[in-house]
Design a protein around this motif. Structure first.
Motif, PDB file in Angstrom:
ATOM      1  N   GLU A  61      62.040  52.772  11.673  1.00 10.43           N
ATOM      2  CA  GLU A  61      62.671  53.660  10.688  1.00 10.43           C
ATOM      3  C   GLU A  61      62.117  55.075  10.770  1.00 10.43           C
ATOM      4  O   GLU A  61      60.911  55.268  10.705  1.00 10.43           O
ATOM      5  N   LYS A  62      63.006  56.036  10.898  1.00  9.48           N
ATOM      6  CA  LYS A  62      62.562  57.421  11.051  1.00  9.48           C
ATOM      7  C   LYS A  62      62.659  58.181   9.736  1.00  9.48           C
ATOM      8  O   LYS A  62      62.422  59.380   9.694  1.00  9.48           O
ATOM      9  N   GLN A 112      69.156  61.637  16.034  1.00 10.76           N
ATOM     10  CA  GLN A 112      69.720  62.708  15.204  1.00 10.76           C
ATOM     11  C   GLN A 112      70.932  63.271  15.923  1.00 10.76           C
ATOM     12  O   GLN A 112      70.841  63.667  17.085  1.00 10.76           O
ATOM     13  N   GLU A 165      67.651  54.722  11.762  1.00 10.60           N
ATOM     14  CA  GLU A 165      67.006  54.282  13.007  1.00 10.60           C
ATOM     15  C   GLU A 165      67.600  54.929  14.261  1.00 10.60           C
ATOM     16  O   GLU A 165      67.023  54.819  15.337  1.00 10.60           O
ATOM     17  N   GLN A 172      66.224  62.876   9.069  1.00 11.74           N
ATOM     18  CA  GLN A 172      65.002  62.466   9.794  1.00 11.74           C
ATOM     19  C   GLN A 172      64.063  63.649  10.005  1.00 11.74           C
ATOM     20  O   GLN A 172      62.851  63.479  10.142  1.00 11.74           O
ATOM     21  N   SER A 173      64.647  64.848  10.049  1.00 10.98           N
ATOM     22  CA  SER A 173      63.809  66.016  10.340  1.00 10.98           C
ATOM     23  C   SER A 173      63.208  66.621   9.067  1.00 10.98           C
ATOM     24  O   SER A 173      62.495  67.609   9.121  1.00 10.98           O
ATOM     25  N   LYS A 195      53.552  54.398   7.060  1.00 10.43           N
ATOM     26  CA  LYS A 195      54.589  53.469   7.507  1.00 10.43           C
ATOM     27  C   LYS A 195      53.961  52.130   7.891  1.00 10.43           C
ATOM     28  O   LYS A 195      52.909  52.106   8.526  1.00 10.43           O
TER      29      LYS A 195
END
Ligand code: F6R
Length: 632
Positions: free
Chosen positions: A18-19, A239, A236, A249-250, A11
């Motif tokens: 950002e996830k 969750q 962003e 995201q996960s 990243k």
């Protein structure tokens, strides 16, 4: 940078909010070309190993350019899908497989009928099973996915509710394939396809969030400004089951593939000074200061040094001086966007006005993708331009006939039928036959069948009449209203349009004929496969083709927005204020479109929202504002 092979990619500082890994490409065509090439490599390498590939597929507008590219690869480069098994995300409940809006039909039309995938390798949830068999059918779907070895690559779109598949707010992270109730927003977004929100099914069968997360790799695509906010929330935000896409995201191998417009709310694009150094030119300063003022709910002229510092703008302050000077500079900048003279004020000093004073009067070309668009995006401005003496030509690029409800055509045909029946005169025979023909055609096609040509033609004529009435309301005489009936629209259906060379030629001819001094256009940030998006692409291509014509040098292009997300303060180059009376007049013009299901109120509230935003920044307070961006 590869979309599918992301493991070694680190990243950057820019991406620190950002996830989910996010690739931003200039447009959907480039994004889909790259993704399709990578998917083709995957399919071919598995073929070489004698192994299958399992793809999870989505419907809707988003994946259409991706499917077109896959078809092209099949037809011109011999890509075979013989080793591909597919699982679609969802299907409306209660729609027959052959229903024009069913996802079974969609997938056949958009992909399966054009490639060599064996039928038995295609899986789509069954929306026709009786209600008491839904559970078993869903469990069987899950088992089929398992039996195929799980999904290698899941393709997703995202709804404005944040749904993936049809996992509406409230869907849990572990949910599996099941029946759900569609959210109001989702049904509204499908309203155009179904000719009115009342016809959109209330429920659907969808893979669960858990089913989707079970895929080994996931690519979510999003195009257009309307997706910008929800993309930011998913990428962003936290969750939450209120935004099912946030659960991506996960997943270690999930990627967002988005265009510039859909990326516009991400921190790296929206507040770039928070993730790195930026060039502090006038535009950036205006953007940052309007953002802080809105965040703190303070007028620009009241911002103080500490507030700049506390909100990540210390660098701006150092490079420019005190907040006092900066505030005044940005305030003046915004103030100068406001004008009641969208065509320029003749004989006034125009140094700081958005539009030049001369030539006067101007030839103004207003492009409206569907007939209502120009009225809802710039109805007040149209009235100003006409009343200030400019020669305004309003061009409806498409007939808009797909938005006209059957009942409007039936009403017309029934009245004509009755009139014709009441006449002794044999000259009415043709009209009698015509009316009967229309009524029979509508009956035969059923509620959702595609309109036969004659019915579409009649619906187009009905809309033309309404557009003329609306134009009259803003002062445009019928002879200054033109209907282009661009072929891509007449031959297509929502989400299935194809732009052709003749479409571009239509616009080019128009430009060359009128040599406008001003052009108003829309669709630049719309979903690229929407009518607005395609009309803009045709305009862009036509404009490029005319770029060397001398009239181009003296022509300014103003972009307006109708159905898309309203412009933000920093994007506005011209703000045309409206009095309560002018807003009422616009409302009246919109009300002329009775045969469509247009919601006039929401567009009026956008104009009020613009005015409130300017007011909150410390500008003058107006009832409404229409906004424009100057095209570079
Ligand atoms: C469709 C699906 C939905 C869509 C989403 C976006 O199979 O699962 O999640 O991807 O509603 O729709 P479009 O692409 O039409 O904006």
């Amino acid at each position: 940078m590869s979309i599918l092979h992301t493991s070694g990619q680190k990243k950057t500082q820019q991406e620190r909010f950002e996830k989910i890994r996010t690739h931003i490409l200039p447009d959907s065509t480039q994004a889909c070309t790259q993704l399709a090439a990578e998917v083709a490599d995957l399919i071919r390498s598995r073929q070489a190993e004698g192994r299958p590939v399992v793809l999870g597929l989505a419907t809707g507008s988003t994946p259409v350019p991706f499917y077109r590219e896959l078809i092209r690869l099949h037809q011109t480069e011999g890509l075979s899908f013989s080793n591909v098994t597919t699982f679609n995300l969802d299907e409306y409940y209660g729609l027959d497989r052959d229903h024009p809006e069913s996802y079974h039909r969609f997938m056949r039309d958009q992909l399966f009928d054009h490639i060599d995938i064996p039928d038995h390798q295609i899986n789509i949830p069954d929306g026709t099973v009786p209600i008491d068999a839904v559970y078993d059918s869903c469990m069987a779907y899950e088992s089929r996915i398992q039996a195929a070895g799980g999904i290698d690559l899941q393709i997703l779109g995202i709804g404005r509710t944040g749904h993936i598949g049809f996992n509406e707010p409230g869907s849990s992270r572990d949910s599996v394939t099941r029946m759900i109730t569609l959210d109001r927003v989702t049904r509204q977004d499908a309203a155009a396809d179904f000719l009115g929100v009342q016809n959109v099914p209330r429920s659907a069968i969808t893979m669960g969030v858990g089913t989707i997360l079970g895929a080994r790799q996931i690519v979510l695509m999003a195009w257009g400004d309307n997706k910008a906010e929800i993309v930011r929330t998913a990428v962003e935000g936290v969750q939450t089951d209120q935004v099912s896409a946030s659960f991506l995201q996960s997943h270690p191998q999930s990627t967002f593939l988005i265009d510039t417009a859909a990326a516009s709310s991400l921190t790296r694009r929206h507040q770039p000074w928070l993730v790195g150094s930026v060039p502090w030119d006038d535009v950036m300063a205006k953007r940052a200061i309007a953002w802080v003022a809105q965040k703190l709910r303070k007028p620009i002229l009241k911002l103080i040094d500490e507030e700049y510092n506390e909100n990540g703008l210390a660098e701006l302050l150092i490079s420019t001086g005190r907040s006092y000077q900066l505030n005044i500079r940005v305030f003046n900048h915004l103030q100068r966007t406001i004008t009641g003279w969208p065509g320029g004020k003749p004989d006034a000093d125009d140094t700081h006005r958005p539009e030049r004073a001369h030539p006067y009067p101007k030839t103004v070309l207003v492009l409206s993708p569907e007939p209502q668009d120009a009225f809802l995006g710039m109805g007040g401005t149209l009235e100003r331009l006409v009343s200030q003496g400019h020669h305004v030509l309003l061009v409806c690029q498409t007939s808009g006939n797909l938005r006209v409800a059957d009942v409007a055509a039936q009403k017309f045909a029934s009245v004509l039928l009755e009139m014709a029946e009441a006449q002794e005169d044999s000259g009415w025979k043709d009209k009698l036959h015509y009316a009967q023909f229309i009524l029979n055609e509508i009956e035969a096609k059923g509620q959702f069948g595609s309109d036969p040509e004659m019915v579409r033609k009649l619906k187009g004529l009905i809309l033309r009449g309404e557009a003329r009435d609306a134009a009259k309301e803003v002062g445009i005489p019928a002879q200054n209203l033109q209907f282009l009936d661009m072929p891509f629209y007449e031959k297509g259906r929502y989400r299935r349009f194809h732009l052709e060379e003749t479409d571009i030629l239509h616009i080019q001819t128009l430009l060359e004929k009128f040599h406008p001094h001003q052009i108003y256009a829309t669709g630049h940030v719309a979903d690229p496969s929407s009518v607005q998006g395609l009309c803009f692409q045709a305009f862009e291509a036509a404009r490029k083709a005319s770029a060397t014509s001398s009239w181009c040098e003296d022509c300014r292009i103003w972009l307006y927005r109708g159905r898309e997300k309203p412009m933000e303060c920093h994007e506005i180059d011209m703000a045309v204020p409206m009095s309560p009376d002018q807003l009422d007049q616009k409302f009246e013009a919109m009300r002329k479109f009775q045969s469509t299901n247009e919601d006039e109120h929401s567009f009026i509230s956008q104009n009020k929202g613009n005015a409130n935003a300017y007011d909150a920044l410390g500008m003058a307070e107006y009832e409404g504002i229409e906004t424009f961006q100057r095209m570079p």
